[in-house]
Write a protein that holds these residues in place. Structure first.
Motif, short mmCIF file in Angstrom:
data_model
loop_
_atom_site.label_atom_id
_atom_site.label_comp_id
_atom_site.label_asym_id
_atom_site.label_seq_id
_atom_site.Cartn_x
_atom_site.Cartn_y
_atom_site.Cartn_z
N HIS A 110 -15.46 -22.71 27.22
CA HIS A 110 -16.29 -23.34 26.20
C HIS A 110 -15.81 -22.99 24.79
N GLN A 111 -14.59 -22.52 24.66
CA GLN A 111 -14.03 -22.14 23.36
C GLN A 111 -12.76 -22.91 23.09
N ARG A 112 -12.51 -23.16 21.81
CA ARG A 112 -11.25 -23.76 21.39
C ARG A 112 -10.68 -22.91 20.26
N SER A 113 -9.36 -22.86 20.20
CA SER A 113 -8.72 -22.09 19.13
C SER A 113 -8.88 -22.82 17.80
N ALA A 114 -8.82 -22.09 16.72
CA ALA A 114 -9.11 -22.64 15.40
C ALA A 114 -8.07 -23.67 14.93
N ALA A 115 -6.82 -23.30 14.93
CA ALA A 115 -5.79 -24.18 14.35
C ALA A 115 -5.28 -25.23 15.33
#
Length: 159
Positions: free
Chosen positions: A115-120
């Protein structure tokens, strides 16, 4: 089984080499982009960091198999053969426990990373976390093999 050991170890070393090459390429592209084109790549630092994490975790298992970790063998060399062998077996069992902890902890981190995605990059974080249980499983396998070799080697410490 020795053939499987070599196959896994060789795979790890090739993967580490490929990842190092990729990290070098990303870093080089960032430097060229920043100083030649005066436009920084927003994703390169994040990708380089994730590649470094993969190199570190895979390197841990490969270094254990290569016997390349720093070791304090002062006590092992002072003890007679039987207690020395027991200490080596205890050490490999403890390394196996660490490998198992990495598998269990890494699997829960993957679940969290769904349920997470990296910022860039916007990359699903479970891609990054996948290396933790994988390297833990490799470390656990190598530790179990080393424990078995040392338990069945007679009176000597198996290499």
């Amino acid at each position: 089984m020795d053939k499987l050991d070599r196959l896994i170890h060789t795979f790890l070393l090739w993967a580490i080499g490929a990842l190092m090459f990729a990290m070098m390429g990303v870093t080089f592209a960032q430097v060229i982009s920043r100083y030649v084109f005066e436009n920084s790549l927003s994703w390169s630092e994040e990708l380089g960091r994730y590649i470094f994490v993969w190199i570190t975790f895979l390197g841990m298992a490969a270094a254990f198999q290569s016997k390349a970790h720093i070791a304090l063998d002062f006590l092992v060399s002072l003890l007679p053969a039987r207690p020395s062998r027991g200490l080596v077996i205890l050490n490999t069992v403890l390394v196996g426990v660490v490998g198992l902890a990495l598998v269990v902890g890494g699997l829960s981190l993957i679940k969290f990373g769904l349920h997470q995605r990296s910022a860039a990059l916007g990359l699903p974080m479970y891609y990054v976390y996948t290396v933790i249980p994988f390297s833990g499983a490799a470390l656990l396998y190598f530790a179990l093999r080393a424990t078995w070799k040392n338990m069945t080697s007679g009176g000597e410490i198996a290499s």
